[in-house]
Design an enzyme around this catalytic site. Sequence first.
Site, PDB file in Angstrom:
ATOM      1  N   GLY A 215       0.801  -1.229   0.000  1.00 31.10           N
ATOM      2  CA  GLY A 215       0.000   0.000   0.000  1.00 31.10           C
ATOM      3  C   GLY A 215       0.831   1.274   0.000  1.00 31.10           C
TER       4      GLY A 215
ATOM      5  N   LEU B 277      -2.241  -7.077  -8.283  1.00 31.51           N
ATOM      6  CA  LEU B 277      -1.503  -7.997  -9.141  1.00 31.51           C
ATOM      7  C   LEU B 277      -2.371  -9.059  -9.797  1.00 31.51           C
ATOM      8  CD1 LEU B 277       1.742  -8.247  -6.990  1.00 31.51           C
ATOM      9  CD2 LEU B 277       1.150  -6.602  -8.779  1.00 31.51           C
ATOM     10  N   LYS B 278      -3.652  -8.761  -9.973  1.00 29.66           N
ATOM     11  CA  LYS B 278      -4.538  -9.686 -10.694  1.00 29.66           C
ATOM     12  C   LYS B 278      -5.201  -8.929 -11.830  1.00 29.66           C
ATOM     13  CE  LYS B 278      -6.803 -13.048  -8.753  1.00 29.66           C
ATOM     14  NZ  LYS B 278      -7.775 -13.784  -7.951  1.00 29.66           N
ATOM     15  N   LEU B 279      -5.613  -9.687 -12.862  1.00 30.53           N
ATOM     16  CA  LEU B 279      -6.335  -9.048 -13.950  1.00 30.53           C
ATOM     17  C   LEU B 279      -7.743  -8.740 -13.453  1.00 30.53           C
ATOM     18  CD1 LEU B 279      -5.624  -8.298 -16.863  1.00 30.53           C
ATOM     19  CD2 LEU B 279      -6.583 -10.473 -17.589  1.00 30.53           C
TER      20      LEU B 279
ATOM     21  N   ASN C  76      -4.067   1.768 -14.319  1.00 32.71           N
ATOM     22  CA  ASN C  76      -3.038   0.910 -13.726  1.00 32.71           C
ATOM     23  C   ASN C  76      -1.690   1.620 -13.738  1.00 32.71           C
ATOM     24  OD1 ASN C  76      -1.894  -1.617 -12.777  1.00 32.71           O
ATOM     25  ND2 ASN C  76      -1.088  -1.917 -14.847  1.00 32.71           N
TER      26      ASN C  76
ATOM     27  N   HIS D 289       2.342   0.573 -14.005  1.00 33.26           N
ATOM     28  CA  HIS D 289       3.254  -0.538 -14.272  1.00 33.26           C
ATOM     29  C   HIS D 289       4.688  -0.037 -14.105  1.00 33.26           C
ATOM     30  CE1 HIS D 289       4.599  -4.339 -15.763  1.00 33.26           C
ATOM     31  NE2 HIS D 289       5.471  -3.675 -16.515  1.00 33.26           N
TER      32      HIS D 289
ATOM     33  N   ASP E 108      -1.372  -4.740 -19.126  1.00 34.39           N
ATOM     34  CA  ASP E 108      -0.492  -3.640 -19.530  1.00 34.39           C
ATOM     35  C   ASP E 108      -0.759  -3.094 -20.927  1.00 34.39           C
ATOM     36  OD1 ASP E 108       0.721  -3.959 -17.031  1.00 34.39           O
ATOM     37  OD2 ASP E 108       2.070  -5.482 -17.813  1.00 34.39           O
TER      38      ASP E 108
ATOM     39  N   GLU F 256       7.163   6.685  -9.759  1.00 31.70           N
ATOM     40  CA  GLU F 256       5.731   6.336  -9.668  1.00 31.70           C
ATOM     41  C   GLU F 256       4.968   7.335  -8.794  1.00 31.70           C
ATOM     42  OE1 GLU F 256       4.690   2.330  -8.530  1.00 31.70           O
ATOM     43  OE2 GLU F 256       6.403   1.487  -9.565  1.00 31.70           O
TER      44      GLU F 256
HETATM   45  C1  GAR Z   1       3.478  -0.839  -7.633  1.00 35.28           C
HETATM   46  O1  GAR Z   1       4.051   0.304  -7.092  1.00 35.28           O
HETATM   47  C2  GAR Z   1       3.927  -1.167  -9.030  1.00 35.28           C
HETATM   48  O2  GAR Z   1       5.268  -0.818  -9.164  1.00 35.28           O
HETATM   49  C3  GAR Z   1       3.804  -2.649  -9.091  1.00 35.28           C
HETATM   50  O3  GAR Z   1       3.572  -3.115  -7.783  1.00 35.28           O
HETATM   51  C4  GAR Z   1       3.895  -2.071  -6.873  1.00 35.28           C
HETATM   52  C5  GAR Z   1       3.147  -2.216  -5.572  1.00 35.28           C
HETATM   53  O4  GAR Z   1       3.952  -2.866  -4.662  1.00 35.28           O
HETATM   54  N1  GAR Z   1       2.716  -2.997  -9.991  1.00 35.28           N
HETATM   55  C6  GAR Z   1       2.816  -3.919 -10.946  1.00 35.28           C
HETATM   56  O5  GAR Z   1       3.821  -4.575 -11.110  1.00 35.28           O
HETATM   57  C7  GAR Z   1       1.578  -4.120 -11.803  1.00 35.28           C
HETATM   58  N2  GAR Z   1       1.884  -4.905 -12.966  1.00 35.28           N
HETATM   59  P1  GAR Z   1       3.651  -2.695  -3.100  1.00 35.28           P
HETATM   60  O6  GAR Z   1       2.310  -3.294  -2.867  1.00 35.28           O
HETATM   61  O7  GAR Z   1       4.756  -3.431  -2.430  1.00 35.28           O
HETATM   62  O8  GAR Z   1       3.648  -1.239  -2.784  1.00 35.28           O
END
Ligand code: GAR
Length: 188
Positions: A11, A80-82, A95, A97, A138, A167
Amino acid sequence: MKMAVFLSGTGRTLDNFHERIQNGTMQGSIEVVISNAKDALGLQKAVKYGYPAFQASGNEAINKIIDDYEVDLVLLAGFLKLYEPPARLAKNVINIHPSLIPSFCGAGYYGMHVHRAVHKRGVKVSGCTVHFANEVYDEGPIIVQKCVQLADGDNPDDIAAKVFEAECEAFPEAINLVHDRGVASFWA
Ligand code: GAR
C-alpha cells in the site's frame, strides 16, 4: 472524481495518494479500498486512514462491493490480478506498471520480476507507465510515463527504489490529467 483503490501488497501507493489528496496536490477522493490479499499491509493502512476497506478475491465479489459505492475511477495501485470491471467502468480503470511499456510488461511481469528482468537485460533507462487498463495486461491508452536513469552498479532493489520514486510523481500527475481532460479524451 470518486475513486476506488485496489492493492495486493504494502500500500505504498495508497500512502502517496492519501498524502497528496490531503495536501491538495491530487484531485479526487478515495471512496473505498479493496485488496485481493487477506494480509495486505495496504488494507491495514486503509483502515488507519479511515477509508472503507475490504478483502475480496474474485471479480464478482469485488464488483459487488464497488456497486455499493459511488465510484467513477478504479486505480490499480499494485493490484496484481487481472481485473474485469462492470460494464459502466470498462474504460475507467487505471493501472501503474513499473517499466516503460511496451518493454518488460505483460503476463508474469509485475513487481520485482520487472526490475530483475531490467537488471538482467542491462538496459540503461527504466521507468514507469500509468495507463488505462483493458482486458489484456499492460495494454490500453498511456496517460503518463516517467524515465529513470540507471547506473551501472544498480541492483534490482536500487532500480525498484528509483522507479517507485518516479511512480509517486507519475500516478498523481496522471489522475490530475484525467480530471482536467476527462476519461473519454484518452480513448479517442
Ligand atoms: C506498484 O508500485 C507497481 O510498481 C507494481 O507493484 C507495486 C506495488 O507494490 N505494480 C505492478 O507490477 C503491476 N503490474 P507494493 O504493494 O509493495 O507497494
